[in-house]
Design a protein around this motif. Structure first.
Motif, mmCIF file in Angstrom:
data_model
loop_
_atom_site.group_PDB
_atom_site.id
_atom_site.type_symbol
_atom_site.label_atom_id
_atom_site.label_comp_id
_atom_site.label_asym_id
_atom_site.label_seq_id
_atom_site.Cartn_x
_atom_site.Cartn_y
_atom_site.Cartn_z
ATOM 1 N N ARG A 1 -17.057 -61.800 15.775
ATOM 2 C CA ARG A 1 -15.916 -62.309 14.992
ATOM 3 C C ARG A 1 -15.043 -63.237 15.829
ATOM 4 O O ARG A 1 -14.535 -64.239 15.342
ATOM 5 N N LEU A 2 -14.843 -62.900 17.108
ATOM 6 C CA LEU A 2 -14.043 -63.743 17.984
ATOM 7 C C LEU A 2 -14.714 -65.108 18.175
ATOM 8 O O LEU A 2 -14.054 -66.155 18.110
ATOM 9 N N LEU A 3 -16.027 -65.105 18.398
ATOM 10 C CA LEU A 3 -16.748 -66.367 18.576
ATOM 11 C C LEU A 3 -16.722 -67.201 17.295
ATOM 12 O O LEU A 3 -16.616 -68.430 17.342
ATOM 13 N N ALA A 4 -16.798 -66.543 16.145
ATOM 14 C CA ALA A 4 -16.726 -67.265 14.875
ATOM 15 C C ALA A 4 -15.370 -67.947 14.728
ATOM 16 O O ALA A 4 -15.273 -69.098 14.275
ATOM 17 N N ALA A 5 -14.305 -67.258 15.133
ATOM 18 C CA ALA A 5 -12.965 -67.845 15.058
ATOM 19 C C ALA A 5 -12.828 -69.004 16.048
ATOM 20 O O ALA A 5 -12.264 -70.056 15.719
ATOM 21 N N CYS A 6 -13.346 -68.849 17.255
ATOM 22 C CA CYS A 6 -13.309 -69.934 18.248
ATOM 23 C C CYS A 6 -14.121 -71.130 17.774
ATOM 24 O O CYS A 6 -13.719 -72.288 17.949
ATOM 25 N N ASN A 7 -15.249 -70.857 17.166
ATOM 26 C CA ASN A 7 -16.098 -71.919 16.654
ATOM 27 C C ASN A 7 -15.383 -72.726 15.583
ATOM 28 O O ASN A 7 -15.542 -73.944 15.491
ATOM 29 N N SER A 8 -14.583 -72.059 14.762
ATOM 30 C CA SER A 8 -13.858 -72.769 13.702
ATOM 31 C C SER A 8 -12.852 -73.757 14.284
ATOM 32 O O SER A 8 -12.597 -74.809 13.695
ATOM 33 N N VAL A 9 -12.284 -73.431 15.445
ATOM 34 C CA VAL A 9 -11.349 -74.357 16.103
ATOM 35 C C VAL A 9 -12.110 -75.577 16.622
ATOM 36 O O VAL A 9 -11.664 -76.723 16.467
#
Length: 527
Positions: A263-271
């Motif tokens: 989930r953290l990587l998905a959020a970072c990827n969105s940035v």
């Protein structure tokens, strides 16, 4: 509501994808409502329906109510997504049309990024607040739409198509910070009236189109509708929603990460997705629509680029300041190819090596989003609003949006099952689709950058070839000289008419001034 675990995979896919069914029917509804109500009222109607859907979801205590709420919210969103790009395109001049629609889509990515971080933050909360509160937060944006939309100008092209020429000319003049007696405003109005009259005389009903009739005026309606809808289909078949909806699931199931880290990587990827999509703003007009799509989807067009080592700095530099005759040795196709290979080998290697190989695929998920954000996020929403004629612009955009949501539903529905059943083979599908987009765009898609919407009407009226790569006027990045000369001649002619008939212009100004005294942009009936 419990939607986790292997036994709930199909239900998770259905609950997630059912939103797209609502969006599909909302876009279909925009076929008639959008042309009947106008752009502003359609957006307000869509926003109202979204608010009802949001309330149903927030108050849900079971899967059935959640499904109903998602369908209702989807209908409202479908109306909005079918209407907003048309409205944007019809109130923008050619030099800014692409940039503004791309900015609109970037704001969409910003919302996607925000939702990822909100979801990640609330994932640490164990009770129903973890999913109810993110749903509540969408009312902030619903409120913004309700308070700003009534004060925005209606589309001048919609007004002219409905016989409200004086209102349209006032809006055109206000958008350009000039007066209605400006020769440019008069010329723009006459060009739109010409397109509206031509379509009125030569256009066809949906019944005639379904029967295969082409009409006497050579408007190429069916071809233009298919081109617009095709970009939306290709956007979904590029595989973006394999990861947009399910990136945490993909990282857990295919890469074997822990849920919190996924989930953290998905959020970072969105940035990262948001930041790199900004590159599309200046380049959508500089590169043109065709190159944007081919560049993002495909492989290198210039082998000499491969002879120099590709450092991270050089890669980013090449994205911001690309050569016009080459692309970087990557694209969505390349990214999915590498993801496929890495996940395949992670399944046959021993545990330690498999983890390292699978983790390497994360970089290509991030890289995929970079290319998609630059080339395929905005252009498919822009293209149907440009390629279709005035009479079919709303219908064409609605058909394109409906196509997008239909393919979106298909992708979102099959992804959890596909990952579970096919494993690494599932990613071969998206590799092949992306590879096919380059020749499709090259062969069939005319350039629309740096053209007025009326220029595109003339292109098809002059019998543009189906294989457009043979026609320099159809694929050139700059506006064809014949259109520039035509427009300049019309401006000069209208300027001479205004100077020769000052009394007629005074009457025209008085008529518009009288209408304007009765109200402003906030009222569709007045100017």
């Amino acid at each position: 509501m419990d939607l986790q675990g292997p036994s709930r995979t199909k239900l998770l896919g259905t609950v997630t994808a059912i939103y797209d069914v609502g969006c599909f029917f909302g876009a279909i509804a925009a076929f008639s409502l959008g042309e009947m109500l106008g752009r502003k009222k359609t957006i307000l109607l869509g926003t109202s329906i979204m608010a009802v859907g949001a309330i149903l979801q927030i108050a849900a205590f079971g899967v059935p109510q959640m499904i109903v709420g998602r369908i209702v919210a989807g209908i409202g969103n479908g109306l909005n997504t079918a209407t907003a790009p048309v409205w944007q395109a019809e109130t923008s001049k050619a030099a800014w049309r692409g940039k503004l629609v791309v900015i609109e889509m970037i704001l969409n990515i910003a919302g996607f990024s925000l939702s990822n971080w909100v979801t990640y933050g609330f994932s640490f909360v164990g009770d129903p607040v973890s999913w109810r509160m993110p749903l509540v937060l969408q009312f902030i944006f619903i409120f913004v739409l309700f308070t700003t939309t009534p004060w925005l100008p209606e589309s001048p092209r919609w007004l002219i198509a409905h016989g409200r020429v004086e209102e349209a000319e006032k809006i055109i003049a206000d958008l350009e910070a000039t007066t209605i007696d400006d020769p440019w405003v008069v010329t723009e109005s006459k060009e739109i009236q010409w397109a509206a009259d031509f379509e009125r005389e030569n256009g066809m009903s949906w019944t005639d189109l379904l029967k295969g009739k082409t009409g006497a005026g050579n408007t190429s309606t069916i071809r233009r509708l298919l081109l617009g809808a095709g970009t939306q289909a290709m956007q979904q078949l590029a595989g973006i929603n394999v990861t947009s909806y399910y990136l945490p699931t993909v990282l857990v199931e295919s890469v074997k990460l822990e849920n919190s880290l996924a989930r953290l990587l998905a959020a970072c990827n969105s940035v990262s997705y948001l930041l790199f999509s900004l590159i599309g703003i200046p380049n959508v007009e500089r590169w043109g629509r065709r190159k944007m799509m081919m560049y993002a989807a495909g492989m290198p067009s210039d082998r000499s680029f491969l002879s120099v080592p590709l450092t991270p700095a050089r890669f980013v530099w090449s994205l911001i300041f690309p050569r016009t005759d080459s692309s970087t040795p990557a694209g969505q196709c390349f990214c999915y190819l590498m993801i496929t290979v890495l996940i395949r080998y992670s399944e046959i290697l021993e545990e330690n090596a498999a983890t390292k190989v699978a983790s390497a695929s994360i970089a290509f998920f991030f890289l995929y989003y970079i290319f998609f954000g630059i080339g395929w996020q905005g252009v498919p929403w822009l293209y149907p609003t440009e390629i279709n004629s005035l009479a079919y612009r709303t219908k064409g955009a609605a058909l394109g949006t409906a196509t997008n949501w239909a393919f979106n539903f298909m992708v979102v529905e099959i992804t959890p099952i596909g990952i579970q059943s096919l494993q690494w083979r599932f990613y071969i599908i998206w590799t092949m689709f992306n590879a096919s987009f380059v020749p499709i765009v090259y062969l069939f898609y005319p350039e629309t950058a740096d053209r007025t919407l009326e220029d595109i009407d003339r292109l098809f009226r002059d019998d543009a070839p189906i294989f457009v790569f043979r026609d320099k006027d159809a694929i050139g990045e700059k506006r064809p000289l014949k259109y520039v000369e035509h427009y300049e001649n019309e401006v000069r002619r209208n300027s001479s008419i205004i100077n020769a008939n000052p009394e007629a212009m005074k009457k025209r100004l008085a008529s518009v001034a009288k209408a304007n005294e009765e109200g402003g942009w906030g009222h569709d009936e007045k100017v």
